[in-house]
Design a protein around this motif. Structure first.
Motif, PDB file in Angstrom:
ATOM      1  N   GLU A 374       0.949  -1.173   0.129  1.00 26.79           N
ATOM      2  CA  GLU A 374      -0.052   0.042   0.158  1.00 26.79           C
ATOM      3  C   GLU A 374       0.919   1.268   0.080  1.00 26.79           C
ATOM      4  OE1 GLU A 374      -3.489   2.256   2.959  1.00 26.79           O
ATOM      5  OE2 GLU A 374      -3.111  -0.162   2.998  1.00 26.79           O
ATOM      6  N   LEU A 377       2.434   1.657  -3.615  1.00 28.86           N
ATOM      7  CA  LEU A 377       1.378   1.928  -4.490  1.00 28.86           C
ATOM      8  C   LEU A 377       1.204   3.702  -4.161  1.00 28.86           C
ATOM      9  CD1 LEU A 377      -1.187  -0.874  -4.679  1.00 28.86           C
ATOM     10  CD2 LEU A 377       0.181  -0.046  -6.772  1.00 28.86           C
ATOM     11  N   ASN A 378       1.076   4.080  -3.292  1.00 25.54           N
ATOM     12  CA  ASN A 378       0.908   5.400  -3.058  1.00 25.54           C
ATOM     13  C   ASN A 378       2.209   6.438  -3.172  1.00 25.54           C
ATOM     14  OD1 ASN A 378      -1.777   5.233  -2.213  1.00 25.54           O
ATOM     15  ND2 ASN A 378      -1.450   4.555  -0.233  1.00 25.54           N
ATOM     16  N   LYS A 408      -7.522   0.564  -2.931  1.00 21.98           N
ATOM     17  CA  LYS A 408      -7.335   1.874  -2.440  1.00 21.98           C
ATOM     18  C   LYS A 408      -6.528   2.890  -3.489  1.00 21.98           C
ATOM     19  CE  LYS A 408      -7.169   0.492   2.426  1.00 21.98           C
ATOM     20  NZ  LYS A 408      -6.441   0.460   3.811  1.00 21.98           N
ATOM     21  N   SER A 409      -5.747   2.390  -4.359  1.00 25.72           N
ATOM     22  CA  SER A 409      -4.916   3.008  -5.125  1.00 25.72           C
ATOM     23  C   SER A 409      -5.506   3.213  -6.564  1.00 25.72           C
ATOM     24  CB  SER A 409      -3.587   2.127  -5.100  1.00 25.72           C
ATOM     25  OG  SER A 409      -2.857   2.739  -6.459  1.00 25.72           O
ATOM     26  N   LYS A 411      -3.925   2.327  -9.056  1.00 19.72           N
ATOM     27  CA  LYS A 411      -2.579   1.997  -9.949  1.00 19.72           C
ATOM     28  C   LYS A 411      -2.643   0.784 -10.378  1.00 19.72           C
ATOM     29  CE  LYS A 411       0.333   5.660  -8.119  1.00 19.72           C
ATOM     30  NZ  LYS A 411       1.650   5.936  -7.453  1.00 19.72           N
TER      31      LYS A 411
END
Length: 463
Positions: A374, A377-378, A408-409, A411
């Motif tokens: 996570e 990815l952010n 959540k991302s 991507k």
């Protein structure tokens, strides 16, 4: 292709009924297996086996000739020798049949007599507006319509990847690799000798096919390379086209000439021209399928900046090696991501934090793995992320954590579980349903990454 041609192609792949001309009671013969494929595939339309003396095959009534069938035939599958094939195609044309698959070989690839017979097929097709696939083909499939009009009675996973292959053997190899990788198929086209319908025709048809998101092609060679390249370039503006092209040596040219009657041509010339038109090239069946998998599941990345996360360095290094020379950047971690990782693992780390992110044994627990993915990815420096792990008997795979981080991302996220096909079967199904392609080797992961980045760039340049 004209609008009328497209309509004819749609009927070819969505027939209301199918005649199998040359159906037999022997399971060793192509005609029997065509019939078996239709049944095994779950085809719901009417099936009309044709044989001059048999009364029933596989529980289906048999007709002595195509003239005796009570309906106008939508699709004729012709499993006869080359001379009888030509005669039957003429008969089909006279009866108003508009679609046929000619399976026999022995045409232009064998010499003058074969060329003459193939010329006659062209004349018949033009005279009666008859769309003919082949000759010298494995057949066709449309999984949306439960149509398996090939002589391999198999049941396949449905999806959004369509395949075109000049070779039946390599076509079947691609199909099997797709099944191993959980890649669902939409349509399969065995182009064969391309006597009436060229690969460019199939590309133009699939360009407008709603069920097809990605097109994979196995190409030996074509006579009208310019038309193929232009067609592929036009299609690429709508959806990805991935081509596995052979022809690295003169020996290949000789082999393809006696296989499907075509010359492979200059590999370098094809490669350079395809690249200009945004068409992706693969170097093997495995690379073709890996590319199609990523393109069929992932949204396109905003750029070519790749992040990698692993707790075992080797697979990430191999993936990077596979991406060498492919113009994909490996940026540094942002300061914010470094802070997040330290907040998860602690300040005093026995590893250097850089990209690829290698946490060693600290990152093996699935919960920790998910938090680290996570964080990666952010990272604003990354456009897409690849993750690597080695499934272990006593450690839970981070499948649910990967899905949560991805949701959540948004991507593109590609994952690699170093394992066997069977070993990751359950996880692969779950991840890929969520839009995360799962690979079992770093090399295949690299091919998937490259396909996403290169197609994204190609679309940007062509738009």
């Amino acid at each position: 292709m004209t609008e009328k041609d497209i309509e004819a192609m749609q009927k070819l792949f969505n027939p209301g009924n199918v005649a199998v001309i040359g159906a037999t009671a022997s399971s060793e013969r192509v005609g029997y297996n065509l019939l078996d494929s239709l049944i095994e595939g779950g085809y719901k339309g009417k099936i009309y086996p044709v044989h001059p003396s048999l009364k029933e095959i596989l529980g289906i009534p048999v007709y002595p000739s195509i003239r005796d069938i009570p309906d106008r035939v939508d699709l004729a599958l012709v499993a006869l020798n080359r001379r009888d094939t030509v005669e039957v195609l003429e008969r089909c044309g006279k009866l108003g049949v508009k679609g046929a698959v000619s399976l026999a070989g022995g045409f232009r690839e064998t010499g003058e007599e074969g060329r003459a017979l193939e010329k006659r097929i062209v004349e018949i097709a033009e005279k009666y507006a008859l769309k003919i696939v082949g000759p010298n083909t494995l057949g066709i499939m449309n999984l949306e319509a439960n149509l398996n009009a090939s002589f391999y009675p198999v049941r396949l996973k449905k999806g959004n990847v369509s395949l075109i292959s000049q070779s039946g053997g390599i076509g079947f190899s691609i199909i099997q690799k797709c099944q191993d990788e959980g890649v669902g198929l939409n349509k399969f086209i065995g182009a064969g000798n391309r006597t009436v319908l060229e690969i460019a025709d199939y590309l133009e048809f699939l360009a407008g096919d709603a069920g097809t998101r990605v097109i994979g092609v196995f190409l030996e060679g074509v006579e009208n390379a310019r038309r193929l390249v232009r067609a592929a370039g036009r299609v690429t503006r709508k959806k990805p086209v991935v081509i596995y092209k052979v022809g690295h040596s003169d020996d290949v040219n000789k082999a393809t000439l006696t296989h499907t009657g075509s010359m492979a041509g200059s590999y370098k010339l094809f490669r350079d021209i395809f690249k200009q038109h945004g068409v992706l090239l693969a170097g093997s069946v495995a690379e073709l399928v890996a590319a199609c998998k990523a393109l069929s599941l992932c949204q396109l990345p905003a750029g070519g900046r790749l992040g990698l996360y692993t707790y075992t360095a080797g697979p990430a290094i191999v993936a990077l090696d596979g991406l060498a020379g492919r113009e994909i950047s490996i940026p540094e971690l942002s300061p914010g991501t470094v802070r997040k990782i330290k907040a998860i693992l602690g300040e005093d780390l026995p590893v250097i934090l850089k990209n690829p992110i290698d946490t060693g044994g600290l990152g093996t627990r699935s919960g920790t793995y998910g938090l680290l993915v996570e964080a990666a990815l952010n990272d604003p420096n990354f456009d897409l992320l690849a993750t690597f792990c080695c499934p272990h008997k006593n450690w839970r795979n981070p499948t649910s954590e990967l899905i949560e981080a991805y949701k959540k991302s948004g991507k593109p996220l590609l994952s690699c579980y170093i394992s066997t096909v069977k070993g990751v079967e359950a996880d692969r199904e779950i991840l890929q349903q969520a839009g995360i392609p799962l690979y079992k080797s770093p090399e295949e992961t690299a091919w998937g990454i490259a396909a996403l980045v290169h197609y994204s760039r190609g679309v940007e340049c062509l738009s």
